[in-house]
Design a protein around this motif. Structure first.
Motif, mmCIF file in Angstrom:
data_model
loop_
_atom_site.group_PDB
_atom_site.id
_atom_site.type_symbol
_atom_site.label_atom_id
_atom_site.label_comp_id
_atom_site.label_asym_id
_atom_site.label_seq_id
_atom_site.Cartn_x
_atom_site.Cartn_y
_atom_site.Cartn_z
ATOM 1 N N GLY A 96 18.447 -36.967 -35.803
ATOM 2 C CA GLY A 96 17.917 -35.870 -36.114
ATOM 3 C C GLY A 96 16.468 -35.908 -35.207
ATOM 4 O O GLY A 96 16.104 -34.900 -34.713
ATOM 5 N N ARG A 97 15.758 -36.949 -35.273
ATOM 6 C CA ARG A 97 14.529 -36.703 -34.504
ATOM 7 C C ARG A 97 14.890 -36.840 -33.068
ATOM 8 O O ARG A 97 14.146 -35.972 -32.285
ATOM 9 N N SER A 98 15.622 -37.098 -32.372
ATOM 10 C CA SER A 98 16.080 -37.301 -31.164
ATOM 11 C C SER A 98 16.468 -35.925 -30.790
ATOM 12 O O SER A 98 16.076 -34.914 -29.705
ATOM 13 N N ARG A 99 17.239 -35.193 -31.647
ATOM 14 C CA ARG A 99 17.588 -33.650 -31.395
ATOM 15 C C ARG A 99 16.289 -32.821 -31.535
ATOM 16 O O ARG A 99 16.254 -31.723 -30.744
ATOM 17 N N GLN A 100 15.537 -33.207 -32.484
ATOM 18 C CA GLN A 100 14.118 -32.233 -32.627
ATOM 19 C C GLN A 100 13.333 -32.068 -31.247
ATOM 20 O O GLN A 100 12.852 -31.283 -30.709
ATOM 21 N N ILE A 101 13.388 -33.508 -30.617
ATOM 22 C CA ILE A 101 12.364 -33.809 -29.598
ATOM 23 C C ILE A 101 13.297 -32.871 -28.340
ATOM 24 O O ILE A 101 12.531 -32.267 -27.584
ATOM 25 N N SER A 102 14.466 -33.202 -28.206
ATOM 26 C CA SER A 102 15.262 -32.594 -27.161
ATOM 27 C C SER A 102 15.260 -31.202 -27.174
ATOM 28 O O SER A 102 15.206 -30.311 -26.212
ATOM 29 N N GLY A 103 15.354 -30.554 -28.146
ATOM 30 C CA GLY A 103 15.165 -29.236 -28.521
ATOM 31 C C GLY A 103 13.929 -28.682 -28.099
ATOM 32 O O GLY A 103 13.789 -27.514 -27.631
ATOM 33 N N THR A 148 6.195 -32.361 -30.218
ATOM 34 C CA THR A 148 5.764 -33.669 -29.548
ATOM 35 C C THR A 148 5.167 -33.552 -28.366
ATOM 36 O O THR A 148 5.131 -32.674 -27.826
ATOM 37 N N ALA A 149 4.196 -34.684 -28.293
ATOM 38 C CA ALA A 149 3.463 -34.752 -27.101
ATOM 39 C C ALA A 149 3.985 -35.537 -26.000
ATOM 40 O O ALA A 149 3.405 -35.892 -24.945
ATOM 41 N N HIS A 150 5.251 -36.079 -26.242
ATOM 42 C CA HIS A 150 5.919 -36.884 -25.271
ATOM 43 C C HIS A 150 6.400 -36.163 -23.918
ATOM 44 O O HIS A 150 6.969 -35.010 -24.253
ATOM 45 N N PRO A 151 6.132 -36.357 -22.867
ATOM 46 C CA PRO A 151 6.542 -35.617 -21.753
ATOM 47 C C PRO A 151 8.115 -35.614 -21.593
ATOM 48 O O PRO A 151 8.598 -36.673 -22.088
ATOM 49 N N PRO A 152 8.733 -34.531 -21.300
ATOM 50 C CA PRO A 152 10.158 -34.624 -21.105
ATOM 51 C C PRO A 152 10.623 -35.693 -20.204
ATOM 52 O O PRO A 152 10.325 -36.190 -19.336
ATOM 53 N N ALA A 153 11.461 -36.833 -20.859
ATOM 54 C CA ALA A 153 12.302 -37.895 -20.338
ATOM 55 C C ALA A 153 13.673 -38.143 -20.961
ATOM 56 O O ALA A 153 13.636 -38.891 -21.911
ATOM 57 N N ARG A 154 14.368 -37.026 -20.857
ATOM 58 C CA ARG A 154 15.813 -37.078 -21.654
ATOM 59 C C ARG A 154 16.651 -38.522 -21.241
ATOM 60 O O ARG A 154 17.118 -38.802 -22.181
ATOM 61 N N ASP A 186 -9.035 -36.252 -25.409
ATOM 62 C CA ASP A 186 -7.926 -35.840 -24.479
ATOM 63 C C ASP A 186 -7.298 -34.709 -24.785
ATOM 64 O O ASP A 186 -6.938 -34.265 -25.968
ATOM 65 N N TYR A 187 -6.959 -33.731 -23.904
ATOM 66 C CA TYR A 187 -6.066 -32.752 -23.854
ATOM 67 C C TYR A 187 -4.514 -32.983 -23.278
ATOM 68 O O TYR A 187 -4.622 -33.591 -22.393
ATOM 69 N N VAL A 188 -3.490 -32.721 -24.124
ATOM 70 C CA VAL A 188 -2.400 -32.904 -23.652
ATOM 71 C C VAL A 188 -1.381 -31.687 -23.817
ATOM 72 O O VAL A 188 -1.658 -30.757 -24.797
ATOM 73 N N THR A 189 -0.365 -31.762 -23.009
ATOM 74 C CA THR A 189 0.727 -30.413 -23.304
ATOM 75 C C THR A 189 1.651 -31.093 -24.665
ATOM 76 O O THR A 189 2.296 -32.154 -24.531
ATOM 77 N N VAL A 190 1.815 -30.291 -25.673
ATOM 78 C CA VAL A 190 2.994 -30.389 -26.537
ATOM 79 C C VAL A 190 3.875 -29.317 -26.496
ATOM 80 O O VAL A 190 3.767 -28.289 -26.013
ATOM 81 N N TYR A 191 5.010 -29.701 -26.884
ATOM 82 C CA TYR A 191 6.206 -29.054 -26.718
ATOM 83 C C TYR A 191 6.570 -28.869 -28.368
ATOM 84 O O TYR A 191 6.854 -29.898 -28.997
ATOM 85 N N GLY A 251 11.810 -25.144 -26.233
ATOM 86 C CA GLY A 251 10.578 -24.839 -27.194
ATOM 87 C C GLY A 251 9.682 -23.932 -26.292
ATOM 88 O O GLY A 251 9.796 -23.735 -25.066
ATOM 89 N N LEU A 252 8.266 -24.072 -27.037
ATOM 90 C CA LEU A 252 7.224 -23.553 -26.245
ATOM 91 C C LEU A 252 6.035 -24.688 -26.072
ATOM 92 O O LEU A 252 6.230 -25.651 -26.469
ATOM 93 N N THR A 253 5.388 -24.361 -25.177
ATOM 94 C CA THR A 253 4.239 -25.297 -24.962
ATOM 95 C C THR A 253 2.898 -25.029 -25.294
ATOM 96 O O THR A 253 2.697 -23.654 -25.355
#
Length: 154
Positions: free
Chosen positions: A25-32, A108-114, A93-98, A37-39
């Motif tokens: 479920g968490r993996s699907r949320q992050i991937s989605g 998530t603030a993790h950058p895309p890393a499929r 610090d400022y980061v991009t969130v998805y 998603g929006l940033t």
């Protein structure tokens, strides 16, 4: 007495199955969030660590957490806590969130890393599968032992 050799592994299998479902479920949320998603720009409000394990003869595990806050496109302020973020992000610090618009609190603030996400999820699922197989094997062996001892009892 022998019922414990069946009940305990079944309870363990149920617990591991729930953990596997949460991992997927968490993996699907992050991937989605990455894919659909929006940033937004978020600010790191706080970073802290948590430890688990007893120390001494047992290992201790440390996890790094970050608390982020951002504003959605609708103007709603959202704050969320994320585990295992980069150690280079510090308070302020400022980061991009998805995030998905319908669930911004699961951002998530993790950058895309499929590939990394797939590998991590896959490794966890393999571990859960091996654990479940061990439990089933344990129950089979216990059943064979109890069946064999019943044959020798008058």
């Amino acid at each position: 007495m022998e019922v414990l050799f069946y009940v305990i592994p079944i309870v363990m299998i149920a617990g591991v199955s729930v953990m596997a479902a949460k991992t997927i479920g968490r993996s699907r949320q992050i991937s989605g969030a990455w894919d659909h998603g929006l940033t937004a720009e978020a600010r790191c409000l706080r970073s802290y660590t948590t430890t688990s394990g007893g120390g001494g003869d047992t290992s201790v595990s440390t996890s790094l957490h970050h608390v982020y806050e951002f504003t959605t496109r609708e103007g709603r302020a959202v704050r969320f806590d994320e585990v295992n973020g980069p150690s280079t992000v510090i308070e302020g610090d400022y980061v991009t969130v998805y995030y998905l618009p319908d669930r911004p609190e699961r951002a998530t603030a993790h950058p895309p890393a499929r590939g990394k996400l797939a590998a991590g999820t896959g490794c966890m699922l393999v571990f859960f599968g091996v654990f479940i197989a061990f439990c089933v094997g344990f129950m089979v062996v216990a059943h064979m032992i109890f069946s064999a001892t019943d044959d020798f009892m008058p």
